[in-house]
Design a protein around this motif. Structure first.
Motif, PDB file in Angstrom:
ATOM      1  N   TYR A  86      40.786 -43.865  -8.365  1.00 21.54           N
ATOM      2  CA  TYR A  86      40.072 -45.047  -7.764  1.00 21.54           C
ATOM      3  C   TYR A  86      41.221 -46.336  -7.959  1.00 21.54           C
ATOM      4  N   THR A  87      42.148 -46.357  -8.880  1.00 16.04           N
ATOM      5  CA  THR A  87      43.171 -47.406  -8.932  1.00 16.04           C
ATOM      6  C   THR A  87      43.946 -47.209  -7.682  1.00 16.04           C
ATOM      7  N   GLU A  88      44.610 -46.038  -7.506  1.00 14.99           N
ATOM      8  CA  GLU A  88      45.294 -45.628  -6.446  1.00 14.99           C
ATOM      9  C   GLU A  88      44.851 -46.131  -5.135  1.00 14.99           C
ATOM     10  N   ARG A  89      43.637 -46.010  -4.735  1.00 14.85           N
ATOM     11  CA  ARG A  89      42.792 -46.320  -3.535  1.00 14.85           C
ATOM     12  C   ARG A  89      42.543 -47.806  -3.404  1.00 14.85           C
ATOM     13  N   LEU A  90      42.538 -48.314  -4.583  1.00 12.67           N
ATOM     14  CA  LEU A  90      42.167 -49.987  -4.809  1.00 12.67           C
ATOM     15  C   LEU A  90      43.660 -50.565  -4.319  1.00 12.67           C
ATOM     16  N   MET A  91      44.676 -49.924  -4.840  1.00 14.75           N
ATOM     17  CA  MET A  91      46.047 -50.528  -4.422  1.00 14.75           C
ATOM     18  C   MET A  91      46.605 -50.046  -3.128  1.00 14.75           C
ATOM     19  N   ASP A  92      45.933 -49.320  -2.321  1.00 15.49           N
ATOM     20  CA  ASP A  92      46.277 -48.835  -1.133  1.00 15.49           C
ATOM     21  C   ASP A  92      45.790 -49.856   0.010  1.00 15.49           C
ATOM     22  N   LYS A  93      46.716 -50.719   0.614  1.00 20.16           N
ATOM     23  CA  LYS A  93      46.185 -51.760   1.311  1.00 20.16           C
ATOM     24  C   LYS A  93      45.983 -51.163   2.766  1.00 20.16           C
ATOM     25  N   LYS A  94      46.206 -50.068   2.829  1.00 19.82           N
ATOM     26  CA  LYS A  94      46.083 -49.653   4.450  1.00 19.82           C
ATOM     27  C   LYS A  94      44.380 -48.998   4.490  1.00 19.82           C
ATOM     28  N   LEU A  95      43.654 -48.882   3.501  1.00 17.27           N
ATOM     29  CA  LEU A  95      42.395 -48.489   3.326  1.00 17.27           C
ATOM     30  C   LEU A  95      41.715 -49.425   3.785  1.00 17.27           C
ATOM     31  N   GLU A  96      40.303 -49.356   4.344  1.00 19.42           N
ATOM     32  CA  GLU A  96      39.543 -50.236   4.955  1.00 19.42           C
ATOM     33  C   GLU A  96      39.110 -51.117   3.821  1.00 19.42           C
ATOM     34  N   ARG A  97      38.735 -52.223   3.968  1.00 19.85           N
ATOM     35  CA  ARG A  97      38.138 -53.284   2.898  1.00 19.85           C
ATOM     36  C   ARG A  97      37.114 -52.590   2.087  1.00 19.85           C
ATOM     37  N   GLU A  98      36.104 -51.979   2.819  1.00 18.24           N
ATOM     38  CA  GLU A  98      34.765 -51.147   2.534  1.00 18.24           C
ATOM     39  C   GLU A  98      35.241 -50.063   1.503  1.00 18.24           C
ATOM     40  N   SER A  99      36.334 -49.555   1.670  1.00 20.68           N
ATOM     41  CA  SER A  99      36.558 -48.256   0.560  1.00 20.68           C
ATOM     42  C   SER A  99      37.306 -48.942  -0.422  1.00 20.68           C
ATOM     43  N   ARG A 100      38.232 -50.087  -0.267  1.00 18.31           N
ATOM     44  CA  ARG A 100      38.580 -50.559  -1.378  1.00 18.31           C
ATOM     45  C   ARG A 100      37.657 -51.331  -2.410  1.00 18.31           C
ATOM     46  N   ALA A 101      36.663 -51.975  -1.681  1.00 18.78           N
ATOM     47  CA  ALA A 101      35.491 -52.409  -2.587  1.00 18.78           C
ATOM     48  C   ALA A 101      34.806 -51.287  -3.334  1.00 18.78           C
ATOM     49  N   GLU A 102      34.598 -50.091  -2.768  1.00 24.88           N
ATOM     50  CA  GLU A 102      33.789 -49.068  -3.338  1.00 24.88           C
ATOM     51  C   GLU A 102      34.889 -48.635  -4.519  1.00 24.88           C
ATOM     52  N   ALA A 103      36.078 -48.512  -4.431  1.00 23.63           N
ATOM     53  CA  ALA A 103      37.009 -48.232  -5.670  1.00 23.63           C
ATOM     54  C   ALA A 103      37.003 -49.206  -6.443  1.00 23.63           C
ATOM     55  N   LEU A 104      36.937 -50.447  -6.380  1.00 25.42           N
ATOM     56  CA  LEU A 104      36.673 -51.565  -7.318  1.00 25.42           C
ATOM     57  C   LEU A 104      35.516 -51.424  -7.851  1.00 25.42           C
ATOM     58  N   ARG A 105      34.271 -51.053  -7.592  1.00 26.47           N
ATOM     59  CA  ARG A 105      33.031 -50.988  -7.951  1.00 26.47           C
ATOM     60  C   ARG A 105      33.091 -49.761  -9.125  1.00 26.47           C
TER      61      ARG A 105
END
Length: 287
Positions: A86-105
């Protein structure tokens, strides 16, 4: 300090109870850098259950408590690999904001979970499928049916060692039975003073020195956190044979010894969470 509701999209039913999780998140908010605050305020849905744990496959406490990563991480993943993922997903700015928000949670919850000093796991034979989902998120020691099988009494009321570390002990520390957000904030402020000008100030360096979000850094960092928490199982949580704890009252001397451990681990969780998110968004821990 402006507090957003984002950090309260967290369940209060696994590992740290509601009070512990809210306090970890609130402590972290004191130390977030400006860009981290901006990036954190993303919209998102609720929290979903994960399949993450790491079980030390060694002799039961108090004879042995250790984590050997990646050996103790099953193929489907564990809390260590989950933090890395989830750190990798949060750092991936190519992902949609919703996916990055989920990774943050997920990260907010897991970084708090991994500091819990009673991280014992439940054998799959005694769990329902939904309970197995809960089990797989947080634990760091394969022992004792998650300490659910160790019956204890807390202030005369029957409970188990698992639930006592989750909720009973933290709640008693601030003299509450149903913690509110305001009570969590008050405790977070008190703990923050221990971090800023109290005895924890000199420990900050050791809490954040292994934070690394590059390459294999997330896995290495999370594995060290798991080892740190796991050691507390043998050092205090179960420092005698389980049968010596079973059926005993723990709201007295045992509770007194647990208090400084719980407070320090919650402080540690808040500092690591803030440092981790700052490192992701600003490239530095802020400490």
């Amino acid at each position: 300090m402006r507090f957003t509701p984002f950090l309260f999209l967290l369940p209060g039913v696994v590992s740290w109870g509601l009070l512990g999780h809210q306090t970890v998140a609130l402590i972290a908010q004191f130390y977030l850098l400006p860009k981290t605050v901006t990036e954190r305020n993303e919209p998102g849905g609720g929290f979903t259950f994960g399949y993450h744990f790491v079980n030390g496959q060694d002799r039961p406490p108090p004879d042995s408590c250790k984590i050997e990563y990646p050996k103790d991480c099953p193929p489907e993943g564990c809390i260590v690999s989950a933090i890395a993922n989830y750190t990798e997903r949060l750092m991936d700015k190519k992902l949609e904001r919703e996916s990055r928000a989920e990774a943050l949670r997920f990260l907010i919850h897991f970084v708090g979970d991994i500091t819990q000093p009673r991280n014992f796991s439940l054998p799959p034979t005694v769990l329902s499928p939904m309970s197995q989902q809960l089990r797989k998120k947080v634990h760091t020691e394969a022992f004792g049916a998650g300490a659910n099988s160790i019956l204890v009494y807390f202030a005369g009321k029957p409970t188990n060692l698992h639930a006592a570390w989750d909720t009973s002990i933290p709640n008693k520390i601030i003299n509450t039975t149903s913690p509110t957000t305001l009570e969590s904030l008050g405790w977070a402020n008190a703990i923050a003073s221990l971090i800023n000008v109290g005895p924890y100030k000199r420990r900050l360096g050791s809490w954040v020195h292994d934070l690394d979000t590059e390459g294999n850094g997330p896995e290495n960092s999370a594995a060290k956190w798991a080892v740190d928490s796991n050691e507390l199982v043998c050092e205090y949580a179960i420092d005698v044979a389980p049968e010596e704890i079973n059926g005993t009252e723990i709201a007295g001397e045992y509770y007194d010894g647990a208090v400084p451990i719980v407070i320090e681990q919650i402080a540690k969780g808040g500092v690591r969470l803030a440092g981790w998110l700052n490192l992701i968004f600003e490239g530095k821990t802020g400490f």
